[in-house]
Write a protein that holds these residues in place. Structure first.
Motif: not given
Length: 368
Positions: A324-330
Motif C-alpha cells: 500500500f501507499s500512505s499520503p503521510d510519512a510512515i
C-alpha cells in the motif's frame, strides 16, 4: 486535519503470490496446497487464508481483509513511537514531556494509559505477560494491563532500544559504553561487552535470539555496521560493516538493509554472516526509509519511497510487491496475522508542526 489526510485512498499493488505459493524457508500458510477459508477446519492460524485465526480447529475471519481502506486507531497525537501488536491490543509510546506507554484495541476503541513515563520513552518490547521499555535512564517492566510497574535498573542512560528473551532484558549503556543486561526480576545489571566506540544514541535497534544479541549502528557511528554480541559475554562480531538501521532475524537467517552506498541492498545471511545474498536493491535516496522492518513466516516488510510505500518480498528473494501507499510519512510499524499497524506523521507546510496517527491496514493483497 490528520484524520482527513490519513484516510486518503489506499493504493494497493496488483501482484503477489497466491495462497498456495511455496518457499524454501518455512512451512506456513503459504506452503499449504489449499489454504483453509473461513469456517473450514484448520490446525494452526498459519493455515487460514488471508490472515484468519484458527480457533477450536476452525478458521475465523481475519480482522483485516484484503482491499479494505485504512482504519484510524489513534489520530492527531504528538510524537508516537514504539508500536507493538500483542494479543487484542496495539501498544505504543508517546515520548517527550508527559510521555506514556499506551494501548488501543486492534478493533478500535478507547485509548488506555498502561503506565505514565516521566522522560523520553520510545522502544517497546514484550513477552507473554509484560512490557519492557526505557524511561530516560531507567529500565522498566510493566504489566500489559497497567496493573503493576517495576524498576529493573536505574542510572542506565543509553539507547532507546532494548531487547528481551526468556530471562533477561538487554540494552547499551552510555555511561560506561557497554552492552548490559538485567534479570527480568531485577537485580544487579551485568556487563556483557565494553568498547570505547559504543555510542548508544546511534544504536537504533537491538534484538535477541537463543545465544546472541544483534544490534546496528548508522554511518554517524565510529564503528558502523551490523554487529553481534554473545549473551554470555565475549568478542563483538561484525556481521556486515555496511551501515544499517533495519534488520530482523528468524530461526535460521538474519535480514538487513545496507544503506552505505547506492544501490541500497536488502541482504539475507546465516547468523554468522556467511552465505550473504542480496534479495533486492534500489537507488539510494536521503530519508527514504521508515525506521522499521518487520517479518512473518515467509516475507519481509519495509517502507521506502520517502517512507510512504510499504513493500514486501519473499525471504528467498524474488519479486518485490507494493502492499500500500500512505499520503503521510510512515514511521514505525508492526504486524500480526492479518493486519499491519503503522504510525504516520503529518507535517504542516505552514507551521512545520507535526502530528502522529496510528492506523490499521490489511497486509494481504486481494486474492491471497
Amino acid at each position: 486535519m490528520a484524520n482527513r489526510k490519513v484516510m486518503a485512498a489506499l493504493v494497493v499493488g496488483l501482484v503477489g503470490a497466491g495462497c498456495g505459493a511455496r518457499t524454501e524457508l518455512s512451512e506456513s500458510k503459504r506452503s499449504e496446497d489449499v489454504c483453509a477459508a473461513e469456517g473450514q477446519a484448520c490446525r494452526t492460524s498459519a493455515a487460514c487464508c488471508g490472515g484468519g485465526s484458527c480457533n477450536a480447529g476452525v478458521c475465523e475471519a481475519p480482522l483485516c481483509t484484503a482491499g479494505e481502506a485504512p482504519v484510524v486507531l489513534v489520530s492527531g497525537a504528538e510524537r508516537l513511537s514504539g508500536v507493538l501488536a500483542d494479543g487484542d491490543h496495539v501498544y505504543f509510546t508517546q515520548y517527550g514531556a508527559g510521555g506514556a506507554v499506551l494501548r488501543v484495541p486492534k478493533a478500535g476503541g478507547a485509548i488506555e494509559t498502561v503506565v505514565p513515563a516521566s522522560a523520553w520513552t520510545e522502544s517497546l518490547v514484550a513477552d507473554a505477560s509484560s512490557l519492557y521499555f526505557m524511561d530516560g535512564d531507567r529500565v522498566m517492566r510493566a504489566s500489559k494491563d497497567g496493573s503493576g510497574t517495576s524498576l529493573l535498573a536505574d542510572n542506565e542512560e543509553g539507547s532507546m532500544s532494548i531487547a528481551v528473551d526468556a530471562s533477561f532484558v538487554y540494552w547499551i549503556a552510555l555511561a560506561d559504553q557497554a552492552v548490559r543486561r538485567v534479570s527480568k526480576s531485577g537485580g544487579t545489571p551485568d556487563t556483557l561487552a565494553k568498547d570505547k566506540d559504543l555510542t548508544p544514541d546511534m544504536v537504533p535497534r537491538m534484538i535477541a535470539d537463543e545465544d546472541k544479541l544483534y544490534w546496528s549502528a548508522s554511518v554517524l557511528w565510529s564503528m558502523p555496521g551490523f554487529h553481534a554480541t554473545p549473551k554470555e559475554g565475549g568478542a563483538l562480531l561484525v556481521i556486515d560493516g555496511a551501515a544499517t538501521t533495519h534488520f530482523v532475524a528468524d530461526s535460521t537467517f538474519l535480514f538487513w538493509i545496507a544503506t552505505n552506498a547506492s544501490p541500497v541492498r536488502l541482504v539475507r545471511a546465516r547468523k554468522d554472516g556467511s552465505e550473504a545474498k542480496t534479495l533486492t536493491e534500489w537507488p539510494f535516496a536521503s530519508s527514504d526509509l521508515a525506521p522499521a522492518m518487520a517479518q512473518d513466516e515467509n516475507y519481509l516488510y519495509w517502507a521506502n519511497g520517502q517512507a510512504r510505500i510499504m513493500n514486501r518480498i519473499p525471504k528467498t528473494g524474488g519479486g518485490q510487491v507494493q502492499i500500500f501507499s500512505s499520503p503521510d510519512a510512515i514511521q514505525q510499524f508492526t504486524l500480526d496475522t492479518s493486519c499491519l499497524y503503522y504510525i504516520a506523521v503529518w507535517r504542516s507546510s505552514s507551521t512545520d508542526e507535526t502530528t502522529s496517527s496510528l492506523l490499521r491496514v490489511p497486509r494481504f493483497l486481494p486474492g491471497e
